[in-house]
Scaffold this motif. Structure first.
Motif, short mmCIF file in Angstrom:
data_model
loop_
_atom_site.label_atom_id
_atom_site.label_comp_id
_atom_site.label_asym_id
_atom_site.label_seq_id
_atom_site.Cartn_x
_atom_site.Cartn_y
_atom_site.Cartn_z
N THR A 106 -36.30 -15.12 -24.52
CA THR A 106 -36.37 -16.15 -25.56
C THR A 106 -35.35 -15.85 -26.66
O THR A 106 -34.61 -16.73 -27.09
CB THR A 106 -37.79 -16.20 -26.17
N PHE A 107 -35.32 -14.57 -27.05
CA PHE A 107 -34.37 -14.18 -28.09
C PHE A 107 -32.93 -14.40 -27.61
O PHE A 107 -32.09 -14.97 -28.32
CB PHE A 107 -34.57 -12.72 -28.50
N ALA A 108 -32.66 -13.96 -26.36
CA ALA A 108 -31.31 -14.08 -25.82
C ALA A 108 -30.88 -15.55 -25.75
O ALA A 108 -29.77 -15.91 -26.13
CB ALA A 108 -31.24 -13.43 -24.45
N SER A 109 -31.80 -16.40 -25.25
CA SER A 109 -31.48 -17.83 -25.13
C SER A 109 -31.22 -18.43 -26.51
O SER A 109 -30.24 -19.16 -26.73
CB SER A 109 -32.64 -18.60 -24.50
N GLY A 110 -32.12 -18.09 -27.44
CA GLY A 110 -31.99 -18.63 -28.80
C GLY A 110 -30.69 -18.19 -29.43
O GLY A 110 -29.95 -18.99 -30.01
N PHE A 111 -30.37 -16.90 -29.28
CA PHE A 111 -29.16 -16.40 -29.92
C PHE A 111 -27.91 -17.01 -29.30
O PHE A 111 -26.95 -17.33 -30.01
CB PHE A 111 -29.09 -14.87 -29.87
N ILE A 152 -31.07 -16.90 -17.73
CA ILE A 152 -31.61 -15.84 -18.61
C ILE A 152 -33.09 -15.59 -18.30
O ILE A 152 -33.55 -14.45 -18.29
CB ILE A 152 -31.41 -16.21 -20.10
N PHE A 153 -33.83 -16.66 -18.02
CA PHE A 153 -35.26 -16.51 -17.71
C PHE A 153 -35.51 -16.09 -16.26
O PHE A 153 -36.65 -16.07 -15.82
CB PHE A 153 -36.00 -17.82 -18.03
N GLY A 154 -34.45 -15.80 -15.55
CA GLY A 154 -34.60 -15.32 -14.16
C GLY A 154 -35.04 -16.40 -13.22
O GLY A 154 -35.88 -16.15 -12.35
N ILE A 174 -47.76 -7.40 -18.83
CA ILE A 174 -47.03 -6.92 -20.02
C ILE A 174 -45.53 -6.99 -19.82
O ILE A 174 -44.78 -7.44 -20.70
CB ILE A 174 -47.49 -5.48 -20.38
N LYS A 175 -45.09 -6.57 -18.62
CA LYS A 175 -43.64 -6.58 -18.36
C LYS A 175 -43.08 -8.01 -18.47
O LYS A 175 -42.04 -8.24 -19.10
CB LYS A 175 -43.38 -6.00 -16.96
N THR A 176 -43.82 -8.96 -17.89
CA THR A 176 -43.36 -10.36 -17.95
C THR A 176 -43.31 -10.85 -19.39
O THR A 176 -42.37 -11.54 -19.80
CB THR A 176 -44.34 -11.26 -17.14
N VAL A 177 -44.36 -10.46 -20.13
CA VAL A 177 -44.42 -10.92 -21.53
C VAL A 177 -43.23 -10.37 -22.32
O VAL A 177 -42.54 -11.11 -23.04
CB VAL A 177 -45.76 -10.49 -22.18
N ILE A 178 -42.98 -9.04 -22.14
CA ILE A 178 -41.86 -8.44 -22.87
C ILE A 178 -40.55 -9.10 -22.47
O ILE A 178 -39.71 -9.45 -23.32
CB ILE A 178 -41.80 -6.91 -22.61
N MET A 179 -40.39 -9.32 -21.15
CA MET A 179 -39.16 -9.96 -20.67
C MET A 179 -39.02 -11.38 -21.24
O MET A 179 -37.92 -11.84 -21.54
CB MET A 179 -39.14 -10.01 -19.13
N THR A 180 -40.15 -12.05 -21.37
CA THR A 180 -40.11 -13.42 -21.91
C THR A 180 -39.64 -13.41 -23.37
O THR A 180 -38.83 -14.24 -23.77
CB THR A 180 -41.51 -14.07 -21.82
#
Lengths: 312, 300
Positions: B181-186, B252-254, B171-177
């Motif tokens: 994704t939002f951060a990269s897109g923005f 951003i994706f670590g 779950i943590k990985t999914v939320i971080m993803t």
């Protein structure tokens, strides 16, 4: 409350080398005021500065005692009907007015209701769900007025609002503007280049010519001035020689000369229009002078502006 | 007969605040920018990599046997690595022209059309400052541009999660993803959108604005590749939009493990920090230039 709703001090505006406004210092009374001047006089520039579209090059302008540039608080109280013809062409009239009402801060529901009411007020209800690109010039004029009043502003700036409207709509718009000013206490600055158009709406005017404010006051004063300005009358008559001889005996006839372009006409220059027209009637009846055509050549606003400018 | 035989009604209701007015400008512009019929075609074209990946996932789930599906989903790597790969597919040097052309073509008229149609007078006589107008227009550009960035990426992510399922630990990985994704897109949208917005404000011709923004986004990469023929230096790579996007997204994706089916894709050699700083700085500069330009704008 201040006596004036607009005050300007040495207001200047340059477009590169062209001076659009030249040291305008005026205090505009509350109520409905006509901003009168020929095309290119600086009326639109004045309105654009008063509504924060443009920034003055120098000088000061206050509306209701506040500076307007970058001041949304005062702009909330404004409604502006621009001169331009092109609007959001793809939108329907209703959507156009609603969107602009929302940008003025009305919620979507309130904006929709206010848009319908404003459109109804200008008599466009039947066409409000049609795209603006299909509107006639008169309809465009009316939808522009609707967007200017949709948020119930206290101050209205109307740039040539009667332009391109048919006589019926023109009459109704005049009534609407008068009602907004007289019954609802709005302060309205309305620009026009046609004297009689403004005359039907208000008696208070500000005359602008070549970027300068040249006169301010009531239309009756201007009318009186018009009567004193020398102007030319063109008459078509077969009795040119006889008419010229009779006319030259009168003091108020300054000059009589044949028309250079058409010798069937004579041009008479006079400084008393009332006396001249009375005399012409008498001559036609008593002396049997045949008058086939008669037209005034330069009794318009331009002549007044020229006269006032030279007098200044 | 009287046309206006109705009485004028005074408005006594509430006048909404500044954010509402900015949002009204943004949504109105967004609807206009997104109203053309060609948009759908362009949108599909630009999102081909994401669409292909999403369809592959769905088809493998429906038509392929379980072991093929497991091989496929497993082969893609974790949800973060997969998403990172998708982003890089969309913005790799070979395909980056598609989102660039989309963003530039759709947004180049944002301010230019208002200037062309003399609509600025209608906006500026409303209770908004020129900053409000610029922010409203910028929001619209970012919203339009999000349709080639995080909107389709989220569609892919949701599909991936639905098909693979999410266990407790993931779950943590999914939320971080999702957040990454939002951060990269923005970041991409802010960077490119601000550039296009500026060029949209310099002329009445939206085509000119579009061409100039495409040139500005492409020329540095071209110049860098020419310089690279003569000079060997890592910093030259910072001129390539595609490479700085890869570097920023990688950070951003670590720095995910990018092994897909045993192959190592898109590992960035550039500093992600420098890339992000560059993108944000350039975005802010162009946004400020747009505001400055609007303050100098004279309604004709």
């Amino acid at each position: 409350m201040k006596e004036y709703f607009i005050e300007t001090y040495d207001l200047n505006k340059w477009y590169k080398e062209v001076m659009a406004l030249n040291k305008i210092t005026v205090k505009i009374d509350r109520g409905i005021v006509g901003l009168l001047g020929p095309n290119g006089a600086g009326k639109s520039t004045f309105l654009n500065i008063a509504t924060a579209q443009l920034r003055q090059s120098s000088g000061e302008i206050y509306v209701e005692g506040s500076e307007v540039w970058n001041n949304p608080e005062i702009l909330k109280r404004f409604g502006f009907c621009p001169e331009q013809e092109i609007l959001f062409e793809w939108m329907t009239g209703r959507k156009f007015v609603r969107e602009l009402a929302q940008i003025s801060g009305l919620s979507r529901e309130a904006a929709n209701k206010a848009a319908v009411e404003a459109i109804k007020l200008v008599g466009l209800t039947e066409a409000m769900d049609r795209a603006i690109k299909g509107y006639s010039k008169g309809m465009r004029q009316r939808i522009k007025i609707a967007q200017a009043i949709v948020h119930d502003p206290e101050i209205l700036f109307l740039d040539e609002p009667l332009q391109s409207t048919d006589p019926l709509v023109r009459r109704e718009l005049v009534q609407l503007i008068q009602k907004l000013g007289r019954d609802f206490g709005k302060n309205i600055l309305i620009s026009s280049h046609i004297l009689h158009e403004v005359e039907r709406i208000t008696n208070k005017i500000l005359l602008i010519y070549s970027g300068r404010a040249i006169a301010q006051g009531s239309i009756s004063e201007i009318r009186e001035l018009m009567d004193k300005i020398p102007f030319t009358i063109r008459i078509k008559t077969p009795d040119r020689k006889r008419l010229a001889t009779i006319l030259l005996d009168y003091d108020f006839v300054l000059n009589v000369a044949p028309d250079i372009e058409n010798f069937e006409y004579i041009n008479i220059r006079t400084n008393n229009s009332n006396a001249f027209y009375k005399l012409i009637q008498e001559l036609a009846v008593e002396s049997k002078v045949k008058i086939l055509e008669m037209a005034t050549l330069d009794a318009g606003l331009e002549a007044i502006f020229d006269y006032l400018t030279k007098r200044k | 007969m009287s046309v206006f035989n109705r009485s004028y009604r005074e408005y006594k209701g509430e006048i909404k605040g500044r954010f509402f007015r900015i949002w009204s400008i943004a949504t109105q512009t967004f609807r206009v920018q997104f109203s053309g019929k060609k948009i759908i075609f362009l949108l599909i074209l630009c999102n081909l990599p994401v669409i292909s990946f999403t369809l592959m996932l769905i088809f493998s789930a429906i038509f392929f046997p379980a072991f093929v599906r497991e091989f496929f989903l497993g082969g893609l790597g974790g949800v973060d690595a997969t998403m990172y790969t998708i982003i890089n597919f969309s913005f790799n040097p070979g395909l980056i022209f598609l989102p660039i052309v989309f963003i530039c073509a759709l947004n180049s008229g944002t301010i230019a059309n208002d200037k062309k149609n003399n609509s600025l007078a209608l906006y500026f006589s409303r209770p908004i400052t020129r900053i409000d107008y610029a922010i409203g227009k910028a929001l619209s550009v970012y919203m339009v541009s999000s349709f080639v960035t995080f909107v389709p990426w989220f569609v892919f992510l949701v599909t991936f999660n639905l098909l693979e399922g999410v266990s407790g630990l993931a779950i943590k990985t999914v939320i971080m993803t999702y957040l990454s994704t939002f951060a990269s897109g923005f970041l991409i949208v802010f960077f490119m959108g601000s550039i296009v917005l500026y060029f949209s404000s310099i002329s009445k011709q939206s085509v000119l604005g579009g061409i100039l923004s495409i040139l500005v986004l492409f020329l540095p990469s071209l110049v860098a590749s020419l310089i690279a023929e003569f000079i060997e230096a890592d910093w030259i790579q910072y001129f390539s939009i595609a490479l700085i996007i890869v570097a920023a997204v990688f950070l951003i994706f670590g720095s995910p493990s990018t092994s897909m089916f045993g192959m190592n894709f898109f590992e960035s050699t550039l500093s992600g920090g420098v890339a992000i700083t560059l993108m944000i700085t350039i975005g802010i500069i162009f946004l400020l230039m747009t505001i400055n330009r609007l303050y100098r704008e004279e309604v004709s």
